[in-house]
Write a protein that holds these residues in place. Structure first.
Motif, PDB file in Angstrom:
ATOM      1  N   SER A  33     -26.427 101.648 -34.261  1.00  0.00           N
ATOM      2  CA  SER A  33     -25.095 101.549 -33.662  1.00  0.00           C
ATOM      3  C   SER A  33     -25.056 100.419 -32.650  1.00  0.00           C
ATOM      4  O   SER A  33     -26.071  99.968 -32.147  1.00  0.00           O
ATOM      5  N   GLY A  34     -23.855  99.983 -32.403  1.00  0.00           N
ATOM      6  CA  GLY A  34     -23.610  98.959 -31.405  1.00  0.00           C
ATOM      7  C   GLY A  34     -22.272  99.248 -30.764  1.00  0.00           C
ATOM      8  O   GLY A  34     -21.437  99.960 -31.325  1.00  0.00           O
ATOM      9  N   LEU A  35     -22.080  98.726 -29.592  1.00  0.00           N
ATOM     10  CA  LEU A  35     -20.824  98.928 -28.887  1.00  0.00           C
ATOM     11  C   LEU A  35     -20.218  97.577 -28.531  1.00  0.00           C
ATOM     12  O   LEU A  35     -20.925  96.654 -28.136  1.00  0.00           O
ATOM     13  N   VAL A  36     -18.922  97.490 -28.704  1.00  0.00           N
ATOM     14  CA  VAL A  36     -18.199  96.302 -28.258  1.00  0.00           C
ATOM     15  C   VAL A  36     -17.452  96.717 -26.999  1.00  0.00           C
ATOM     16  O   VAL A  36     -16.630  97.636 -27.026  1.00  0.00           O
ATOM     17  N   VAL A  37     -17.767  96.071 -25.892  1.00  0.00           N
ATOM     18  CA  VAL A  37     -17.163  96.403 -24.614  1.00  0.00           C
ATOM     19  C   VAL A  37     -16.136  95.326 -24.295  1.00  0.00           C
ATOM     20  O   VAL A  37     -16.462  94.139 -24.220  1.00  0.00           O
ATOM     21  N   THR A  38     -14.883  95.727 -24.122  1.00  0.00           N
ATOM     22  CA  THR A  38     -13.789  94.801 -23.846  1.00  0.00           C
ATOM     23  C   THR A  38     -13.300  95.022 -22.419  1.00  0.00           C
ATOM     24  O   THR A  38     -13.000  96.154 -22.039  1.00  0.00           O
ATOM     25  N   PHE A  39     -13.206  93.957 -21.660  1.00  0.00           N
ATOM     26  CA  PHE A  39     -12.720  94.033 -20.284  1.00  0.00           C
ATOM     27  C   PHE A  39     -11.251  93.642 -20.260  1.00  0.00           C
ATOM     28  O   PHE A  39     -10.857  92.621 -20.813  1.00  0.00           O
ATOM     29  N   ARG A  40     -10.433  94.475 -19.643  1.00  0.00           N
ATOM     30  CA  ARG A  40      -8.999  94.196 -19.487  1.00  0.00           C
ATOM     31  C   ARG A  40      -8.707  94.187 -17.988  1.00  0.00           C
ATOM     32  O   ARG A  40      -8.601  95.243 -17.365  1.00  0.00           O
ATOM     33  N   PRO A  41      -8.604  92.989 -17.383  1.00  0.00           N
ATOM     34  CA  PRO A  41      -8.509  92.885 -15.925  1.00  0.00           C
ATOM     35  C   PRO A  41      -7.163  93.280 -15.314  1.00  0.00           C
ATOM     36  O   PRO A  41      -7.110  93.653 -14.149  1.00  0.00           O
ATOM     37  N   HIS A  42      -6.081  93.174 -16.080  1.00  0.00           N
ATOM     38  CA  HIS A  42      -4.750  93.404 -15.502  1.00  0.00           C
ATOM     39  C   HIS A  42      -3.915  94.230 -16.472  1.00  0.00           C
ATOM     40  O   HIS A  42      -3.680  93.821 -17.605  1.00  0.00           O
ATOM     41  N   VAL A  97     -10.038  97.727 -16.550  1.00  0.00           N
ATOM     42  CA  VAL A  97     -10.771  98.733 -17.317  1.00  0.00           C
ATOM     43  C   VAL A  97     -11.746  98.056 -18.286  1.00  0.00           C
ATOM     44  O   VAL A  97     -11.575  96.903 -18.662  1.00  0.00           O
ATOM     45  N   PHE A  98     -12.753  98.823 -18.689  1.00  0.00           N
ATOM     46  CA  PHE A  98     -13.640  98.444 -19.779  1.00  0.00           C
ATOM     47  C   PHE A  98     -13.328  99.389 -20.936  1.00  0.00           C
ATOM     48  O   PHE A  98     -13.467 100.603 -20.798  1.00  0.00           O
ATOM     49  N   ASP A  99     -12.893  98.843 -22.073  1.00  0.00           N
ATOM     50  CA  ASP A  99     -12.699  99.629 -23.285  1.00  0.00           C
ATOM     51  C   ASP A  99     -13.996  99.570 -24.086  1.00  0.00           C
ATOM     52  O   ASP A  99     -14.631  98.513 -24.169  1.00  0.00           O
ATOM     53  N   ILE A 100     -14.375 100.687 -24.697  1.00  0.00           N
ATOM     54  CA  ILE A 100     -15.627 100.755 -25.437  1.00  0.00           C
ATOM     55  C   ILE A 100     -15.313 101.129 -26.888  1.00  0.00           C
ATOM     56  O   ILE A 100     -14.692 102.150 -27.151  1.00  0.00           O
ATOM     57  N   HIS A 101     -15.739 100.269 -27.816  1.00  0.00           N
ATOM     58  CA  HIS A 101     -15.550 100.514 -29.249  1.00  0.00           C
ATOM     59  C   HIS A 101     -16.919 100.732 -29.876  1.00  0.00           C
ATOM     60  O   HIS A 101     -17.811  99.901 -29.755  1.00  0.00           O
TER      61      HIS A 101
END
Length: 158
Positions: A33-42, A97-101
């Motif tokens: 498995s792997g995770l893609v972490v997306t940062f959404r600053p605003h 936020v950090f979104d985790i996929h």
């Protein structure tokens, strides 16, 4: 973030780690498995008018459109520990936020019925113009945050 927001320059450090099963019979795709972490600053800045999610900003990646080959070659997408630090102007942050996929695979392909994995994300926020930042965050999230207490004691010999 505190209710008052930030002022000045803000530094965000993040360490993300997770535990995954390995796939020893498939050395080219060693982890399952792997995770893609997306940062959404605003939370009020969107790329398009019809976007559902706020606009992302690369945090652990070099840019938002890295190819799969670049992600594999730079050990980011399938790496189980990510660590990065970035600086921001306070006005560019609003409820970040950090979104985790979660991406699961088996023998390098699609996994059916992927298992849950354990993960941890530790974020440190530094704002030199805000000496009361810790107290403001504690007040804003009273009842939802609790201080981490060590579980183990390590004996020290002097």
């Amino acid at each position: 973030m505190p209710d008052t927001g930030f002022s000045g320059r803000v530094k965000i450090s993040a360490t993300f780690t997770y535990a995954t099963l390995t796939d020893p019979q498939d050395p080219g795709n060693y982890t399952r498995s792997g995770l893609v972490v997306t940062f959404r600053p605003h939370d009020r800045k969107f790329a398009k008018n019809d976007s559902i999610d706020p606009q992302p900003k690369p945090f652990f990646k070099k840019n938002a459109f890295d190819t799969e080959g670049a992600l594999r070659g730079d050990a980011q997408k399938w790496e189980t520990v990510l660590n990065r630090e970035q600086g921001f102007q306070a006005k560019s942050l609003r409820n970040p936020v950090f979104d985790i996929h979660y991406n699961a695979r088996s023998n390098g392909g699609l996994a059916i019925g992927a298992e849950r994995i354990r993960y941890a994300l530790v974020v440190t926020v530094t704002a030199p113009r805000m000496p009361e930042l810790y107290d403001q965050v504690v007040r804003t999230y009273a009842g939802r945050l609790e201080a981490l207490r060590p579980v183990l004691e390590l004996p020290l010999q002097v």
